[in-house]
Design an enzyme around this catalytic site. Structure first.
Site, PDB file in Angstrom:
ATOM      1  N   ASP A  62       0.869  -1.321   0.010  1.00  0.00           N
ATOM      2  CA  ASP A  62      -0.089  -0.043  -0.046  1.00  0.00           C
ATOM      3  C   ASP A  62       0.917   1.352  -0.083  1.00  0.00           C
ATOM      4  OD1 ASP A  62      -2.287  -1.535   0.118  1.00  0.00           O
ATOM      5  OD2 ASP A  62      -2.346  -1.142   2.123  1.00  0.00           O
ATOM      6  N   ASP A  68       1.981   8.244   7.922  1.00  0.00           N
ATOM      7  CA  ASP A  68       1.686   6.908   8.341  1.00  0.00           C
ATOM      8  C   ASP A  68       3.117   6.550   8.985  1.00  0.00           C
ATOM      9  OD1 ASP A  68       0.115   6.308   5.167  1.00  0.00           O
ATOM     10  OD2 ASP A  68      -0.663   5.878   7.032  1.00  0.00           O
ATOM     11  N   GLU A  90       0.253  -2.000  10.476  1.00  0.00           N
ATOM     12  CA  GLU A  90       0.007  -1.922   9.030  1.00  0.00           C
ATOM     13  C   GLU A  90       1.140  -1.505   8.236  1.00  0.00           C
ATOM     14  OE1 GLU A  90      -2.805   0.801   7.123  1.00  0.00           O
ATOM     15  OE2 GLU A  90      -3.344  -0.842   5.843  1.00  0.00           O
ATOM     16  N   GLU A  91       1.981  -0.905   9.170  1.00  0.00           N
ATOM     17  CA  GLU A  91       3.281  -0.334   8.384  1.00  0.00           C
ATOM     18  C   GLU A  91       4.323  -1.079   8.338  1.00  0.00           C
ATOM     19  OE1 GLU A  91       0.672   2.330   7.647  1.00  0.00           O
ATOM     20  OE2 GLU A  91       2.717   2.135   6.654  1.00  0.00           O
ATOM     21  N   ASP A 109      -3.517   0.017  13.037  1.00  0.00           N
ATOM     22  CA  ASP A 109      -3.173   0.732  11.912  1.00  0.00           C
ATOM     23  C   ASP A 109      -3.080   2.131  12.474  1.00  0.00           C
ATOM     24  OD1 ASP A 109      -5.667   1.464   9.079  1.00  0.00           O
ATOM     25  OD2 ASP A 109      -3.564   2.170   9.656  1.00  0.00           O
ATOM     26  N   LEU A 111      -2.326   4.788  11.071  1.00  0.00           N
ATOM     27  CA  LEU A 111      -2.973   6.239  10.570  1.00  0.00           C
ATOM     28  C   LEU A 111      -4.151   5.555   9.553  1.00  0.00           C
ATOM     29  CD1 LEU A 111      -2.978   9.178  11.061  1.00  0.00           C
ATOM     30  CD2 LEU A 111      -2.193   9.323   8.757  1.00  0.00           C
ATOM     31  N   ASP A 112      -5.273   5.369   9.558  1.00  0.00           N
ATOM     32  CA  ASP A 112      -6.223   4.844   8.573  1.00  0.00           C
ATOM     33  C   ASP A 112      -6.908   6.210   7.792  1.00  0.00           C
ATOM     34  OD1 ASP A 112      -7.704   2.646   7.410  1.00  0.00           O
ATOM     35  OD2 ASP A 112      -9.346   4.073   8.103  1.00  0.00           O
ATOM     36  N   GLU A 272      -8.038  -3.793  11.240  1.00  0.00           N
ATOM     37  CA  GLU A 272      -9.042  -2.721  10.879  1.00  0.00           C
ATOM     38  C   GLU A 272     -10.658  -3.461  10.925  1.00  0.00           C
ATOM     39  OE1 GLU A 272      -7.808  -2.122   6.792  1.00  0.00           O
ATOM     40  OE2 GLU A 272      -7.183  -0.129   7.404  1.00  0.00           O
TER      41      GLU A 272
HETATM   42  P1  AFP Z   1      -6.013   4.639   3.040  1.00  0.00           P
HETATM   43  O1  AFP Z   1      -5.562   4.365   4.299  1.00  0.00           O
HETATM   44  O2  AFP Z   1      -4.965   4.067   2.107  1.00  0.00           O
HETATM   45  O3  AFP Z   1      -6.226   5.974   2.797  1.00  0.00           O
HETATM   46  O4  AFP Z   1      -7.335   3.791   2.878  1.00  0.00           O
HETATM   47  C1  AFP Z   1      -8.398   4.053   3.701  1.00  0.00           C
HETATM   48  C2  AFP Z   1      -9.291   3.006   3.476  1.00  0.00           C
HETATM   49  O5  AFP Z   1      -8.700   1.703   3.825  1.00  0.00           O
HETATM   50  C3  AFP Z   1     -10.460   3.137   4.533  1.00  0.00           C
HETATM   51  O6  AFP Z   1     -10.129   3.973   5.756  1.00  0.00           O
HETATM   52  C4  AFP Z   1     -11.607   3.530   3.600  1.00  0.00           C
HETATM   53  O7  AFP Z   1     -13.032   3.330   3.758  1.00  0.00           O
HETATM   54  C5  AFP Z   1     -11.280   2.783   2.155  1.00  0.00           C
HETATM   55  O8  AFP Z   1      -9.858   2.609   2.252  1.00  0.00           O
HETATM   56  C6  AFP Z   1     -11.513   3.598   1.233  1.00  0.00           C
HETATM   57  O9  AFP Z   1     -11.069   2.869  -0.108  1.00  0.00           O
HETATM   58  P2  AFP Z   1     -11.443   3.441  -1.645  1.00  0.00           P
HETATM   59  O10 AFP Z   1     -10.323   4.692  -1.799  1.00  0.00           O
HETATM   60  O11 AFP Z   1     -11.218   2.264  -2.412  1.00  0.00           O
HETATM   61  O12 AFP Z   1     -12.653   3.921  -1.623  1.00  0.00           O
END
Ligand code: AFP
Length: 345
Positions: A62, A68, A90-91, A109, A111-112, A272
């Site tokens: 990712d 992050d 996650e990192e 996680d 920083l989600d 998550e």
């Molecule tokens: P990031 O941490 O890469 O921004 O991803 C966030 C996530 O894991 C979650 O928080 C969101 O609900 C989902 O991805 C959004 O996914 P899409 O960008 O495919 O809509």
């Protein structure tokens, strides 16, 4: 429980003299302290050198943003002096053993939602507290039902903590003047039914038939078989979606889809889906893959992805019925279905 109660008072009341509960509350208190540092970085943004720019990719491929990495470091530093047997993030590709004799372990996680940093949207930290099994190597293959605690911090207009210690869900907000988290909502319950769904509708052509059918019915509104209109939300930040569901109900779907790499959805089971599922169930909601209860799954790999459908109980159960319905499976190839499409042109 009285509003304004500080997190420390709340945690002390929970722990009593139980050594495992005491270990759990020490970790929650440390994560709360770490979250205030992360929150300050986010609030300053570019002024603190936070650009949201990609720095490379994490262990599982990712895109990894600058924050992050910094959030992961802040959390590890906060946990370092504590009785934690192992940490998974996650990192990092592998989990790390800290103090093997400690009674608990953490999956996080840091920083989600980090893809939202440069757009000034709410992001968060998600954490799961697990008992340390006899064989420490099995720590992160325990099913989510084993969790002792779970929670998430939302770095939004308020910095808030949503927490379950296995006895309901309570919400705290950071009082920056006092530098304390204070209780704002206790015994949170998700409304059983709802008229709001959250899904990334741009993936509609990739969904499996049960999800197609469910969303199609929502889009048909009052003139369709559901007989009522629905509202849609998609923030792209799991913590923000979960917080909204805890506030006014709703259902969130990140299902499996036909895109390469999304055969098991996008979200990770260990740090998550499991913590979110624990919170949803503790608040009277449910969390499922569409076919199985999330908390029953035994992770096969640390960064394993899983389809996640969570929120208001009646809606999650409706989707599970659709996944079990043989008619839906066959309907996907029926001429009618092939032309129904979600957004009629
Ligand atoms: P990031 O941490 O890469 O921004 O991803 C966030 C996530 O894991 C979650 O928080 C969101 O609900 C989902 O991805 C959004 O996914 P899409 O960008 O495919 O809509």
């Amino acid at each position: 429980m009285n509003p304004g109660l500080s997190l420390h008072q709340y945690l002390d009341a929970h722990a009593g003299t139980d050594p495992i509960r005491r270990a759990v509350i020490e970790v929650v208190a440390a994560l709360a302290q770490a979250s205030t540092e992360i929150s300050d970085l986010i609030r300053s943004g570019a002024l603190a050198g936070i650009t949201g720019q990609a720095q490379g990719r994490n262990a599982d491929g990712d895109v990894q943003k600058d924050l992050d990495v910094r959030a992961d470091r802040i959390i590890r530093a906060a946990l370092e002096p504590l009785p934690v047997a192992a940490i998974a993030s996650e990192e990092a590709m592998e989990s790390e053993i800290l103090y093997p004799a400690a009674p608990i372990s953490i999956a996080v996680d840091p920083l989600d939602g980090s893809s939202n940093i440069d757009t000034n949207m709410s992001v968060g930290t998600i954490f799961s507290v697990l008992p340390t099994p006899r064989d420490i190597r099995a720590t992160f293959t325990q099913p989510g039902a084993s969790q002792l605690a779970a929670g998430f911090f939302v770095y939004g207009p308020q910095t808030s903590l949503v927490l379950t210690l296995g006895r309901g869900v309570d919400i705290f907000t950071l009082d920056r003047g006092a530098n304390l988290f204070k209780l704002i909502r206790s015994a949170v319950q998700i409304p059983a039914d709802t008229a709001e769904f959250a899904i990334n509708a741009s993936n509609q052509r990739h969904w499996e038939p049960p999800v197609q059918a469910f969303i199609e019915d929502c889009m048909a509104g009052a003139s369709g078989e559901r007989g009522k209109d629905f509202n849609m939300r998609w923030i792209g930040s799991l913590v923000a979606e979960a917080y909204r569901i805890l506030t006014r109900g709703g259902i969130f779907l990140y299902p499996a889809d036909a895109r390469e790499g999304y055969g098991e959805g996008r979200l990770r089971l260990v740090y998550e889906a499991n913590p979110m599922a624990f919170i949803m169930e503790q608040a009277g909601g449910e969390a499922s893959t569409g076919r199985q209860r999330i908390l029953d799954l035994a992770p096969g790999a640390l960064h394993q992805r899983v389809p996640l459908i969570m929120g208001s109980r009646d809606k999650v159960r409706r989707l599970e019925r659709l996944h079990m319905s043989p008619d839906i499976k066959s309907e996907k190839n029926a001429p009618l279905f092939a032309h129904r499409g979600l957004f009629r042109n």
